[in-house]
Design a protein around this motif. Structure first.
Motif, PDB file in Angstrom:
ATOM      1  N   GLN A 218       4.938   8.769   1.696  1.00  0.00           N
ATOM      2  CA  GLN A 218       3.813   9.340   0.965  1.00  0.00           C
ATOM      3  C   GLN A 218       3.416   8.435  -0.204  1.00  0.00           C
ATOM      4  O   GLN A 218       4.240   8.112  -1.057  1.00  0.00           O
ATOM      5  CB  GLN A 218       4.206  10.717   0.426  1.00  0.00           C
ATOM      6  CG  GLN A 218       3.235  11.322  -0.571  1.00  0.00           C
ATOM      7  CD  GLN A 218       1.916  11.748   0.059  1.00  0.00           C
ATOM      8  OE1 GLN A 218       1.912  12.439   1.073  1.00  0.00           O
ATOM      9  NE2 GLN A 218       0.814  11.315  -0.526  1.00  0.00           N
ATOM     10  N   SER A 219       2.161   8.027  -0.215  1.00  0.00           N
ATOM     11  CA  SER A 219       1.593   7.298  -1.357  1.00  0.00           C
ATOM     12  C   SER A 219       2.365   6.032  -1.706  1.00  0.00           C
ATOM     13  O   SER A 219       2.536   5.707  -2.883  1.00  0.00           O
ATOM     14  CB  SER A 219       1.530   8.208  -2.589  1.00  0.00           C
ATOM     15  OG  SER A 219       0.760   9.355  -2.341  1.00  0.00           O
ATOM     16  N   ALA A 220       2.814   5.296  -0.707  1.00  0.00           N
ATOM     17  CA  ALA A 220       3.522   4.043  -0.978  1.00  0.00           C
ATOM     18  C   ALA A 220       2.523   2.957  -1.374  1.00  0.00           C
ATOM     19  O   ALA A 220       1.547   2.735  -0.663  1.00  0.00           O
ATOM     20  CB  ALA A 220       4.312   3.604   0.243  1.00  0.00           C
ATOM     21  N   PRO A 221       2.744   2.255  -2.480  1.00  0.00           N
ATOM     22  CA  PRO A 221       1.811   1.202  -2.921  1.00  0.00           C
ATOM     23  C   PRO A 221       2.026  -0.091  -2.149  1.00  0.00           C
ATOM     24  O   PRO A 221       2.321  -1.151  -2.731  1.00  0.00           O
ATOM     25  CB  PRO A 221       2.158   1.054  -4.402  1.00  0.00           C
ATOM     26  CG  PRO A 221       3.624   1.376  -4.466  1.00  0.00           C
ATOM     27  CD  PRO A 221       3.842   2.456  -3.438  1.00  0.00           C
ATOM     28  N   LEU A 222       1.856  -0.031  -0.827  1.00  0.00           N
ATOM     29  CA  LEU A 222       2.148  -1.190   0.015  1.00  0.00           C
ATOM     30  C   LEU A 222       1.182  -2.337  -0.241  1.00  0.00           C
ATOM     31  O   LEU A 222       1.469  -3.482   0.126  1.00  0.00           O
ATOM     32  CB  LEU A 222       2.118  -0.778   1.490  1.00  0.00           C
ATOM     33  CG  LEU A 222       3.201   0.233   1.912  1.00  0.00           C
ATOM     34  CD1 LEU A 222       3.027   0.609   3.383  1.00  0.00           C
ATOM     35  CD2 LEU A 222       4.594  -0.330   1.664  1.00  0.00           C
ATOM     36  N   GLY A 223       0.059  -2.041  -0.868  1.00  0.00           N
ATOM     37  CA  GLY A 223      -0.865  -3.109  -1.221  1.00  0.00           C
ATOM     38  C   GLY A 223      -0.359  -4.020  -2.328  1.00  0.00           C
ATOM     39  O   GLY A 223      -0.929  -5.087  -2.577  1.00  0.00           O
ATOM     40  N   LEU A 224       0.726  -3.609  -2.994  1.00  0.00           N
ATOM     41  CA  LEU A 224       1.307  -4.428  -4.061  1.00  0.00           C
ATOM     42  C   LEU A 224       2.538  -5.204  -3.592  1.00  0.00           C
ATOM     43  O   LEU A 224       3.209  -5.845  -4.405  1.00  0.00           O
ATOM     44  CB  LEU A 224       1.700  -3.533  -5.252  1.00  0.00           C
ATOM     45  CG  LEU A 224       0.594  -2.684  -5.873  1.00  0.00           C
ATOM     46  CD1 LEU A 224       1.147  -1.884  -7.042  1.00  0.00           C
ATOM     47  CD2 LEU A 224      -0.582  -3.540  -6.323  1.00  0.00           C
ATOM     48  N   ARG A 225       2.829  -5.177  -2.302  1.00  0.00           N
ATOM     49  CA  ARG A 225       4.067  -5.784  -1.814  1.00  0.00           C
ATOM     50  C   ARG A 225       3.953  -7.288  -1.571  1.00  0.00           C
ATOM     51  O   ARG A 225       4.978  -7.958  -1.410  1.00  0.00           O
ATOM     52  CB  ARG A 225       4.516  -5.095  -0.519  1.00  0.00           C
ATOM     53  CG  ARG A 225       3.702  -5.459   0.706  1.00  0.00           C
ATOM     54  CD  ARG A 225       4.229  -4.776   1.970  1.00  0.00           C
ATOM     55  NE  ARG A 225       3.484  -5.185   3.163  1.00  0.00           N
ATOM     56  CZ  ARG A 225       3.770  -6.239   3.900  1.00  0.00           C
ATOM     57  NH1 ARG A 225       4.798  -7.013   3.571  1.00  0.00           N
ATOM     58  NH2 ARG A 225       3.056  -6.547   4.963  1.00  0.00           N
ATOM     59  N   HIS A 226       2.750  -7.822  -1.560  1.00  0.00           N
ATOM     60  CA  HIS A 226       2.543  -9.202  -1.116  1.00  0.00           C
ATOM     61  C   HIS A 226       2.727 -10.224  -2.246  1.00  0.00           C
ATOM     62  O   HIS A 226       2.356  -9.990  -3.388  1.00  0.00           O
ATOM     63  CB  HIS A 226       1.134  -9.366  -0.538  1.00  0.00           C
ATOM     64  CG  HIS A 226       0.851  -8.451   0.611  1.00  0.00           C
ATOM     65  ND1 HIS A 226       1.397  -8.638   1.860  1.00  0.00           N
ATOM     66  CD2 HIS A 226       0.085  -7.334   0.691  1.00  0.00           C
ATOM     67  CE1 HIS A 226       0.980  -7.681   2.666  1.00  0.00           C
ATOM     68  NE2 HIS A 226       0.181  -6.881   1.980  1.00  0.00           N
ATOM     69  N   LYS A 227       3.326 -11.355  -1.868  1.00  0.00           N
ATOM     70  CA  LYS A 227       3.381 -12.545  -2.731  1.00  0.00           C
ATOM     71  C   LYS A 227       3.821 -12.219  -4.164  1.00  0.00           C
ATOM     72  O   LYS A 227       3.138 -12.555  -5.137  1.00  0.00           O
ATOM     73  CB  LYS A 227       2.024 -13.249  -2.728  1.00  0.00           C
ATOM     74  CG  LYS A 227       1.613 -13.775  -1.355  1.00  0.00           C
ATOM     75  CD  LYS A 227       0.314 -14.524  -1.420  1.00  0.00           C
ATOM     76  CE  LYS A 227      -0.119 -15.144  -0.100  1.00  0.00           C
ATOM     77  NZ  LYS A 227       0.600 -14.844   1.097  1.00  0.00           N
ATOM     78  N   ARG A 228       4.986 -11.607  -4.271  1.00  0.00           N
ATOM     79  CA  ARG A 228       5.529 -11.218  -5.569  1.00  0.00           C
ATOM     80  C   ARG A 228       6.570 -12.215  -6.089  1.00  0.00           C
ATOM     81  O   ARG A 228       7.111 -12.032  -7.179  1.00  0.00           O
ATOM     82  CB  ARG A 228       6.179  -9.827  -5.462  1.00  0.00           C
ATOM     83  CG  ARG A 228       5.222  -8.726  -5.088  1.00  0.00           C
ATOM     84  CD  ARG A 228       5.957  -7.401  -4.862  1.00  0.00           C
ATOM     85  NE  ARG A 228       6.713  -6.982  -6.029  1.00  0.00           N
ATOM     86  CZ  ARG A 228       6.232  -6.234  -7.014  1.00  0.00           C
ATOM     87  NH1 ARG A 228       4.970  -5.820  -6.981  1.00  0.00           N
ATOM     88  NH2 ARG A 228       6.988  -5.891  -8.036  1.00  0.00           N
ATOM     89  N   LEU A 305      -1.492   9.270   2.293  1.00  0.00           N
ATOM     90  CA  LEU A 305      -1.790   9.145   0.876  1.00  0.00           C
ATOM     91  C   LEU A 305      -2.648  10.305   0.416  1.00  0.00           C
ATOM     92  O   LEU A 305      -3.099  11.137   1.215  1.00  0.00           O
ATOM     93  CB  LEU A 305      -2.522   7.828   0.599  1.00  0.00           C
ATOM     94  CG  LEU A 305      -3.927   7.686   1.213  1.00  0.00           C
ATOM     95  CD1 LEU A 305      -4.792   6.783   0.323  1.00  0.00           C
ATOM     96  CD2 LEU A 305      -3.841   7.073   2.619  1.00  0.00           C
ATOM     97  N   ASN A 306      -2.876  10.362  -0.881  1.00  0.00           N
ATOM     98  CA  ASN A 306      -3.806  11.297  -1.485  1.00  0.00           C
ATOM     99  C   ASN A 306      -5.153  10.610  -1.646  1.00  0.00           C
ATOM    100  O   ASN A 306      -5.232   9.400  -1.845  1.00  0.00           O
ATOM    101  CB  ASN A 306      -3.278  11.773  -2.831  1.00  0.00           C
ATOM    102  CG  ASN A 306      -1.883  12.360  -2.717  1.00  0.00           C
ATOM    103  OD1 ASN A 306      -1.540  12.986  -1.716  1.00  0.00           O
ATOM    104  ND2 ASN A 306      -1.066  12.142  -3.737  1.00  0.00           N
TER     105      ASN A 306
END
Length: 445
Positions: A218-228, A305-306
């Motif tokens: 639920q509501s995982a911020p998977l858009g922030l997982r890249h190239k960290r 997501l919400n």
């Protein structure tokens, strides 16, 4: 007839006697240690227990309270918590009058909080209502966060220690849940926000074979997982001065000075702690999509997501509301919420689901909406928590629910809890199941 009287219950387990509290139709065994750890070391599983009594305070990983969370969700009862670096604890909630003939499905709650704050045992995630209504077992897990669990990247400070903690918890649950009436072959991981991010990455982690069968993300911020990687390396180097600090309160006070700049690293810097590719138990980022597709048939997946996730942050900002709170400015703010929700949560969830479906996975994609008029915030991040967990008293001071009648939360929540429990039991959601009006859901083919 279910018992609603207070009392105690003792579980005889292979680890020893575990005492639980019986109250209001459920049995709860709190703060069971599943592993131990030294600072920046992998967890070591607990092999035996002396008779366990109720701890005076709930152990929690050292952290700084978030003013936004305190405002939108509610004040944290800090007097009931005790900081503990070795935060490997879990709690179990199960129905009173357990049936010995049929093991119960198990849901494992992995809390959110940007991999930085929270714990498994917060009043706002009290599973009592869900457990009583659906006759499931809910296990809530606490694990290392922030500097202790989700930074690292070298031999002295390994990455992904929080993931290793959760894996040890899952091994404990797999090996011991039968002693509590649970089905060790029917375990569903359920996580919100960074908890959902952790679960998505557990699906491609080493050492998890057979530990769970289903996931609810639920509501995982998977858009922030890249190239960290560059951001994590910078943050690790800057916080090197804190690694041997014995005063954890001082560590918490000072690490904020070293948080990477949002300007330099974009939106991902809003969540500076996180899972890190290329370090155990994870593959490289380049290998991750293929790994998820390869593992797609192993797990039933419910992800979503919400509808207005980032309204939690943007529409609650006094500065933004001063300039964009009405008229044309409000239209701009609404569009910003729409775009950032899609960028961080919506498109990544859809792509994740489609990738698994291509691998032959059983995947459902959902979205939670607001149907209330005059609700300017819509369905923001965390609105799912009172729906799933209920517990009206814990949400009385929530700014997020200020204009939402609890009757609406309860009515929709009861139906949502039934749908999520159906998925946890069977891995399926029937077309004939009664669904709340706030929910849209479809199977990805």
């Amino acid at each position: 007839m279910k018992s609603h009287q207070k009392g105690t219950h003792v579980f005889e387990t292979r680890l020893g006697k575990i005492m639980a509290l019986k109250e209001n139709g459920v049995i709860r065994a709190r703060s069971i240690r599943y592993a131990r750890s030294e600072r920046f070391q992998r967890p070591v599983p607990v092999e035996s227990l002396s008779d366990l009594l109720f701890p005076d305070k709930t152990p929690v990983c050292p952290q700084i309270l978030s003013p936004l969370v305190e405002k939108m969700i509610g004040a944290t009862p800090v007097e009931k918590f005790e900081p503990d670096e070795s935060t490997q604890y879990l709690s179990l909630t199960l129905p009173d009058l357990i049936s010995e003939s049929k093991p119960l499905p198990v849901v494992v709650w992995i809390h959110g909080g940007s991999h930085e704050i929270g714990c498994g045992d917060l009043p706002t995630a009290d599973p009592n209502e869900w457990v009583k209504e659906q006759r499931i077992i809910v296990v809530t897990v606490s694990y290392r966060l922030g500097l202790f669990g989700f930074l690292g990247g070298n031999e002295k400070r390994p990455a992904n220690l929080g993931l290793f903690d959760i894996i040890e918890a899952l091994k404990w649950i797999k090996g011991n849940i039968a002693d509590f009436g649970g089905d060790a072959e029917n375990i569903t991981l359920f996580g919100q926000s960074s908890g959902g991010d952790a679960i998505a990455h557990l699906m491609i982690s080493e050492g998890v074979e057979g530990l769970f069968q289903r996931v609810i993300i639920q509501s995982a911020p998977l858009g922030l997982r890249h190239k960290r990687q560059r951001m994590s390396i910078e943050f690790l180097k800057k916080t090197e001065v804190l690694k041997d600090e014995t005063d954890v309160y001082k560590m918490m006070d000072e690490y904020g000075e070293y948080v990477p700049s949002v300007i330099r690293y974009g939106l991902k810097a809003a969540m500076p702690f996180g899972t890190q590719y290329g370090f155990p138990p994870l593959c490289t980022e380049e290998e991750s999509l293929g790994k998820w597709q390869e593992n797609a048939k192993k797990y039933d997946v419910l992800i979503g997501l919400n509808n207005n996730e980032t309204a939690f942050y943007l529409k609650t900002s006094e500065a933004l509301n001063k300039y964009f709170g009405k008229g044309f400015g409000l239209k701009i703010l609404d569009k910003a919420v729409e775009k950032t929700t899609d960028l961080i949560y919506g498109t990544p969830a859809r792509q994740f689901a489609e990738n698994l479906a291509k691998g032959g996975g059983n995947v459902y994609l959902f979205r939670i909406h607001s149907t209330l008029k005059d609700n300017h915030i819509g369905a923001p991040h965390c609105i799912d928590l009172p729906l799933i967990f209920g517990n009206e008293s814990a949400w009385q001071s929530s700014e997020m629910l200020r204009n939402i009648p609890w009757e609406s939360i309860h009515e929709n929540g009861q139906k949502l809890r039934a749908i999520w429990a159906e998925f946890a039991r069977t891995g399926r959601i029937s077309d004939h199941s009664e669904k709340p009006e706030i929910l849209t859901i479809r199977k990805i083919e």
